[in-house]
Design a protein around this motif. Structure first.
Motif, PDB file in Angstrom:
ATOM      1  N   ALA A   1       0.861  -1.133   0.041  1.00 14.73           N
ATOM      2  CA  ALA A   1      -0.057  -0.070  -0.044  1.00 14.73           C
ATOM      3  C   ALA A   1       0.983   1.281   0.087  1.00 14.73           C
ATOM      4  CB  ALA A   1      -1.006   0.026   1.380  1.00 14.73           C
ATOM      5  N   LYS A   2       1.942   1.241   0.508  1.00 15.17           N
ATOM      6  CA  LYS A   2       2.844   2.152   0.525  1.00 15.17           C
ATOM      7  C   LYS A   2       3.917   2.577  -0.670  1.00 15.17           C
ATOM      8  CE  LYS A   2       1.593   3.342   4.756  1.00 15.17           C
ATOM      9  NZ  LYS A   2       0.899   4.577   5.297  1.00 15.17           N
ATOM     10  N   VAL A   3       4.228   1.046  -1.282  1.00 14.01           N
ATOM     11  CA  VAL A   3       5.445   1.446  -2.226  1.00 14.01           C
ATOM     12  C   VAL A   3       4.944   1.008  -3.740  1.00 14.01           C
ATOM     13  CG1 VAL A   3       7.045   0.968  -0.599  1.00 14.01           C
ATOM     14  CG2 VAL A   3       6.247  -1.124  -1.838  1.00 14.01           C
ATOM     15  N   ALA A   4       3.788   0.341  -3.796  1.00 16.82           N
ATOM     16  CA  ALA A   4       3.118  -0.316  -5.087  1.00 16.82           C
ATOM     17  C   ALA A   4       3.170   0.709  -6.216  1.00 16.82           C
ATOM     18  CB  ALA A   4       2.046  -0.946  -4.888  1.00 16.82           C
ATOM     19  N   ASP A   5       2.892   1.978  -5.748  1.00 17.41           N
ATOM     20  CA  ASP A   5       2.636   2.936  -6.999  1.00 17.41           C
ATOM     21  C   ASP A   5       3.855   3.623  -7.322  1.00 17.41           C
ATOM     22  OD1 ASP A   5       2.810   4.287  -4.444  1.00 17.41           O
ATOM     23  OD2 ASP A   5       1.045   5.562  -4.854  1.00 17.41           O
ATOM     24  N   ARG A   6       4.948   3.349  -6.689  1.00 20.19           N
ATOM     25  CA  ARG A   6       6.038   4.129  -6.852  1.00 20.19           C
ATOM     26  C   ARG A   6       7.347   2.883  -7.364  1.00 20.19           C
ATOM     27  NH1 ARG A   6       4.874   6.043  -1.883  1.00 20.19           N
ATOM     28  NH2 ARG A   6       6.648   5.163  -0.726  1.00 20.19           N
ATOM     29  N   MET A   7       7.175   1.859  -6.990  1.00 25.65           N
ATOM     30  CA  MET A   7       8.213   0.744  -7.354  1.00 25.65           C
ATOM     31  C   MET A   7       8.128   0.259  -8.563  1.00 25.65           C
ATOM     32  SD  MET A   7       8.897  -2.960  -5.607  1.00 25.65           S
ATOM     33  CE  MET A   7       9.703  -2.517  -3.766  1.00 25.65           C
ATOM     34  N   PRO A   8       9.297   0.285  -9.279  1.00 29.15           N
ATOM     35  CA  PRO A   8       9.639  -0.151 -10.579  1.00 29.15           C
ATOM     36  C   PRO A   8       9.165  -1.585 -10.578  1.00 29.15           C
ATOM     37  CG  PRO A   8      11.345   1.213 -10.088  1.00 29.15           C
ATOM     38  CD  PRO A   8      10.837   1.004  -8.952  1.00 29.15           C
ATOM     39  N   LEU A   9       8.347  -1.925 -11.708  1.00 27.51           N
ATOM     40  CA  LEU A   9       8.114  -3.404 -12.019  1.00 27.51           C
ATOM     41  C   LEU A   9       9.195  -4.292 -12.110  1.00 27.51           C
ATOM     42  CD1 LEU A   9       5.973  -5.432 -12.330  1.00 27.51           C
ATOM     43  CD2 LEU A   9       5.536  -4.734 -14.680  1.00 27.51           C
ATOM     44  N   GLY A  10       9.914  -4.038 -12.760  1.00 27.16           N
ATOM     45  CA  GLY A  10      11.482  -4.531 -12.783  1.00 27.16           C
ATOM     46  C   GLY A  10      12.053  -4.977 -11.598  1.00 27.16           C
ATOM     47  N   THR A  11      12.009  -4.019 -10.659  1.00 21.45           N
ATOM     48  CA  THR A  11      12.601  -4.191  -9.320  1.00 21.45           C
ATOM     49  C   THR A  11      11.714  -5.194  -8.747  1.00 21.45           C
ATOM     50  OG1 THR A  11      13.639  -1.913  -9.440  1.00 21.45           O
ATOM     51  CG2 THR A  11      13.430  -3.027  -7.250  1.00 21.45           C
ATOM     52  N   GLY A  12      10.621  -4.945  -8.560  1.00 24.61           N
ATOM     53  CA  GLY A  12       9.682  -6.157  -7.850  1.00 24.61           C
ATOM     54  C   GLY A  12       9.885  -7.348  -8.362  1.00 24.61           C
ATOM     55  N   MET A  13      10.090  -7.466  -9.830  1.00 27.71           N
ATOM     56  CA  MET A  13      10.314  -9.262 -10.299  1.00 27.71           C
ATOM     57  C   MET A  13      11.505  -9.558  -9.673  1.00 27.71           C
ATOM     58  SD  MET A  13       7.602  -9.437 -12.046  1.00 27.71           S
ATOM     59  CE  MET A  13       7.682 -11.007 -12.465  1.00 27.71           C
ATOM     60  N   VAL A  14      12.717  -8.565  -9.643  1.00 26.30           N
ATOM     61  CA  VAL A  14      13.911  -9.199  -9.381  1.00 26.30           C
ATOM     62  C   VAL A  14      13.755  -9.565  -7.880  1.00 26.30           C
ATOM     63  CG1 VAL A  14      16.306  -8.610  -8.943  1.00 26.30           C
ATOM     64  CG2 VAL A  14      15.337  -7.916 -10.825  1.00 26.30           C
ATOM     65  N   VAL A  15      13.210  -8.608  -7.070  1.00 23.60           N
ATOM     66  CA  VAL A  15      12.965  -8.926  -5.506  1.00 23.60           C
ATOM     67  C   VAL A  15      12.165 -10.137  -5.295  1.00 23.60           C
ATOM     68  CG1 VAL A  15      11.818  -7.977  -3.558  1.00 23.60           C
ATOM     69  CG2 VAL A  15      13.123  -6.467  -4.852  1.00 23.60           C
TER      70      VAL A  15
END
Length: 422
Positions: free
Chosen positions: A287-301
């Motif tokens: 809820a805090k970061v999903a609208d700011r985090m790059p999708l590519g970064t999320g896939m790596v994480v």
């Protein structure tokens, strides 16, 4: 009505009356599903005294839901989505109300119960996609990651509370979970009637009349054809399917291992609760970061965290190790789910939302459907560590794919998704 269906981006979600009604309808349906899901296997066993029949009923309901879901996206894209939500709720209310009434009157037998369960699962699989597809006409694209994180937080709370509450209700009377489920579906339908009529979403973005549809089969084929030609979507789907296979396979192995070593049911249930707690924590973060985090970064994480947090089980099957792994692996999942689903929401045309969603959902989950069979077959042959190792290898392959794909790693945050080519 058009201005309410497409609020300005600066309008907070909870000030959007349409979103509040949508959330109420979706939450009531989720609660209804949780209540009846807990009781199904218990009632099936009480009617038959057969674990095999109870297990096959669970398998039949999954097949019915997944099979109907293949065509559900086409149904959703061809018809008014508010109407489909209401029909799904009414069917849930009627079918689980019938189960409640027959059980309370001692008139329920296994054959009737199986028919009710499979029919309800088929209808739900066919129509459930209408709820998410309708969001395209209710909130702007940039708010979807936050909305999805809220949904996942709510689902985590329902998951954590559903089994204990279902158990309490079942203890009072076996029919009570079905009565509550029927009531929840009624509330869902009542909330959905207050949603604005936005049709099938074709006119949600520009106010134009919906385009004419061809035959059902032509629309069905067009949906798959459109989806299979989008390389970025297919790459994300392949990564998600490998993560699902690896994680679900490991926890299918854990569950069967605990059952086979005669661990009591309460401790087995705590593993699922640990995953639910991790998912709830992840939803709060999302809820805090999903609208700011790059999708590519999320896939790596999510790929690297899944491999790293589950690797300890390769060396130990200790109960404490299992609980910690279950908690930690679940934390990043809501963030990435919010990003992926938001990306699909933003990039897929309104009139293709249902078909693309059902196609991508099937491709993401298809390998994971075989996790229990794989785990159950391998455990007696090679043992816990080797079976875990196989699924960890799947996660390792996934990490290699993600790191080797600059097109995935460079996918931006939500405010730049319009720059990405599917």
């Amino acid at each position: 009505m058009h201005s309410e269906a497409q609020p300005a981006a600066r309008t907070p979600l909870w000030r959007n009356a349409q979103y509040r009604r949508w959330f109420a309808a979706d939450t009531a349906a989720a609660m209804g599903m949780a209540m009846k899901s807990f009781a199904i296997s218990l009632v099936a066993f009480s009617l038959t005294q057969s674990l095999a029949l109870s297990g096959w009923l669970g398998t039949a309901t999954m097949i019915a839901s997944q099979g109907a879901g293949i065509f559900g996206g086409t149904v959703v894209d061809r018809h008014d989505r508010r109407t489909l939500i209401i029909i799904n709720a009414l069917c849930g209310m009627a079918l689980w109300g019938l189960a409640f009434a027959l059980l309370a009157l001692n008139l329920l037998n296994f054959a009737a119960f199986a028919v009710i369960t499979v029919v309800a699962s088929t209808i739900n699989g066919l129509l459930q996609g209408a709820t998410n597809a309708m969001l395209r006409s209710i909130i702007p694209t940039e708010q979807y990651p936050k909305a999805q994180s809220l949904n996942q937080g709510r689902d985590s709370v329902i998951s954590l509370a559903g089994s204990p509450l279902g158990g309490v209700l079942y203890t009072f009377a076996p029919w009570l979970p079905f009565a509550v489920s029927s009531l929840m579906y009624a509330l869902s339908g009542a909330s959905a009637t207050r949603l604005a009529d936005t049709g099938n979403g074709d006119h949600g973005d520009n106010g134009e009349p919906p385009a004419a549809h061809g035959s059902f089969l032509a629309d069905f084929a067009a949906g798959w054809r459109w989806t299979l030609r989008r390389r970025t979507l297919l790459t994300l789907t392949a990564i998600a399917s490998l993560v699902n296979l690896g994680i679900n396979g490991i926890f299918a192995t854990v569950n069967l291992h605990l059952v086979g070593t005669h661990v009591d049911a309460v401790r087995i249930g705590l593993v699922e609760m640990a995953m639910g707690a991790g998912t709830l924590l992840g939803a709060l973060i999302a809820a805090k970061v999903a609208d700011r985090m790059p999708l590519g970064t999320g896939m790596v994480v999510v790929s690297t965290v899944a491999l790293a947090t589950l690797a300890p089980m390769l060396f130990s099957d200790g109960y404490a190790v299992v609980l910690v792994c279950a908690l930690l692996v679940s934390v990043p999942i809501p963030v990435v789910n919010s990003l992926i689903m938001g990306f699909v929401f933003a990039k897929v045309p309104s009139d293709m939302q249902g078909r693309a969603g059902s196609a991508l959902g099937l491709l993401c989950m298809l390998p994971a459907l075989f996790c229990s069979a794989i785990a159950g077959s391998l455990l007696p042959l090679v043992g816990f560590g080797a079976t875990i190792g196989l699924f960890l290898a799947v996660l390792a392959v996934n990490v290699a794919i993600v790191l080797a794909k600059p097109t995935v790693r460079s996918l931006p945050a939500a405010d730049r998704w319009d720059e990405v080519t599917l």
